[in-house]
Design a protein around this motif. Structure first.
Motif, short mmCIF file in Angstrom:
data_model
loop_
_atom_site.label_atom_id
_atom_site.label_comp_id
_atom_site.label_asym_id
_atom_site.label_seq_id
_atom_site.Cartn_x
_atom_site.Cartn_y
_atom_site.Cartn_z
N THR A 48 26.27 12.66 34.07
CA THR A 48 24.39 12.49 34.64
C THR A 48 24.48 12.88 36.24
O THR A 48 24.26 13.67 36.83
CB THR A 48 23.29 11.07 33.87
OG1 THR A 48 23.73 12.03 33.10
CG2 THR A 48 22.81 11.81 34.63
N VAL B 97 24.16 17.00 21.37
CA VAL B 97 22.87 16.32 21.81
C VAL B 97 23.29 16.02 22.80
O VAL B 97 22.30 15.25 24.30
CB VAL B 97 22.23 15.07 20.52
CG1 VAL B 97 21.57 13.81 20.63
CG2 VAL B 97 22.32 15.82 19.53
N ALA B 98 24.41 15.37 23.00
CA ALA B 98 24.61 14.52 24.67
C ALA B 98 24.71 15.11 25.69
O ALA B 98 23.54 14.91 26.79
CB ALA B 98 26.44 13.82 23.93
N TYR C 102 13.31 21.68 29.24
CA TYR C 102 13.92 22.52 27.81
C TYR C 102 12.60 23.95 27.33
O TYR C 102 11.53 23.97 27.85
CB TYR C 102 13.37 21.92 26.59
CG TYR C 102 13.80 22.82 24.89
CD1 TYR C 102 15.08 22.75 24.92
CD2 TYR C 102 12.83 22.94 24.31
CE1 TYR C 102 16.07 23.90 23.65
CE2 TYR C 102 13.81 23.33 23.24
CZ TYR C 102 14.34 24.07 23.05
OH TYR C 102 15.32 24.67 21.38
N ARG D 38 22.41 17.91 25.94
CA ARG D 38 21.13 18.51 26.20
C ARG D 38 20.88 17.24 26.85
O ARG D 38 20.00 17.21 27.83
CB ARG D 38 20.61 18.06 24.96
CG ARG D 38 21.14 19.63 24.07
CD ARG D 38 21.22 20.58 22.97
NE ARG D 38 19.22 20.45 23.09
CZ ARG D 38 18.67 20.99 22.45
NH1 ARG D 38 18.69 20.72 20.93
NH2 ARG D 38 17.25 21.07 22.57
N ARG D 39 21.46 15.34 26.15
CA ARG D 39 20.60 14.57 27.17
C ARG D 39 21.22 14.56 28.50
O ARG D 39 19.54 14.00 29.85
CB ARG D 39 21.05 13.38 26.32
CG ARG D 39 20.16 11.34 26.67
CD ARG D 39 18.55 11.91 26.31
NE ARG D 39 17.88 10.88 27.42
CZ ARG D 39 16.78 10.51 28.31
NH1 ARG D 39 16.94 11.79 29.06
NH2 ARG D 39 17.03 9.85 28.48
N GLU E 83 18.69 15.88 29.88
CA GLU E 83 16.92 16.15 30.17
C GLU E 83 16.66 15.07 31.29
O GLU E 83 15.78 14.97 31.90
CB GLU E 83 16.57 15.65 28.21
CG GLU E 83 16.87 16.53 28.51
CD GLU E 83 16.95 16.09 26.71
OE1 GLU E 83 16.79 14.99 25.93
OE2 GLU E 83 16.14 17.08 25.30
N LYS E 84 17.51 13.87 31.06
CA LYS E 84 17.90 12.79 32.34
C LYS E 84 17.89 13.05 33.75
O LYS E 84 17.04 13.00 35.33
CB LYS E 84 18.95 11.85 32.01
CG LYS E 84 18.89 11.39 31.31
CD LYS E 84 20.55 10.16 31.62
CE LYS E 84 20.56 9.65 30.01
NZ LYS E 84 22.17 8.85 29.92
#
Length: 178
Positions: A110, A138-139, A151, A141-142, A145-146
């Motif tokens: 991130t 998922v990681a 999306y 994609r997270r 998002e952060k």
């Protein structure tokens, strides 16, 4: 060309990074989520790393952006992060990143991606930056998002798989890395 964060430095990849990038591409847990797919062995991974670095350097020459080495304060290579022009899509680039597994879960992806987005919008004449991830990743994609990337559904337009599509426009606020 360098970008610095609180814990990281991003710099252009060079041929001296090939061994470390080859080790990254040799890890099935890393490549299972990348468009490159799993490598057969360390030799194949090293050969791919050489080509990956050459392509990144060429992209910097042609487009002003490409994959960058992510290194820590000790100058140890943790992986890569950068922006890559998407073929046949004007003024749009893809955010890409991969780190060695021992650096997962520490907020480093991130942090590197946040700095890359800010650098890209400040330096390049682009309207938006896309992020693509395997649906089950998922990681990754997270991370997007952060960063404040929205999306936008799924797509098969860029690679040979159905991927989650995220995007952020120049005028969107890039979220702070945490």
């Amino acid at each position: 060309m360098e970008v610095e964060t609180a814990r990281l430095r991003l710099r252009r990849l060079d041929r001296g990074d090939a061994e470390a990038i080859g080790r990254l591409f040799a890890i099935p847990n890393v490549t299972q989520h990348l468009a490159v797919g799993e490598m057969g062995d360390a030799q194949e991974a090293r050969k791919f790393a050489d080509a990956f670095i050459a392509k990144a350097r060429e992209e910097f020459t042609k487009a002003g952006c490409g994959a960058m080495a992510v290194v820590d304060r000790r100058n140890a290579l943790l992986g890569y992060c950068g922006l890559r022009p998407l073929p046949d899509v004007a003024d749009t680039v893809e955010l890409l990143y991969a780190l060695l597994p021992r650096y997962w879960g520490l907020g480093l992806a991130t942090e590197a991606a946040h700095a890359t987005l800010a650098w890209g919008f400040a330096r390049l004449s682009i309207a938006e930056i896309l992020g693509l991830a395997a649906l089950e990743n998922v990681a990754s994609r997270r991370v997007m998002e952060k960063l404040g990337m929205g999306y936008a559904g799924t797509t098969t337009s860029y690679y040979d798989a159905e991927l989650a599509l995220y995007r952020i426009r120049r005028d969107d606020e890039v979220q702070a890395a945490d």
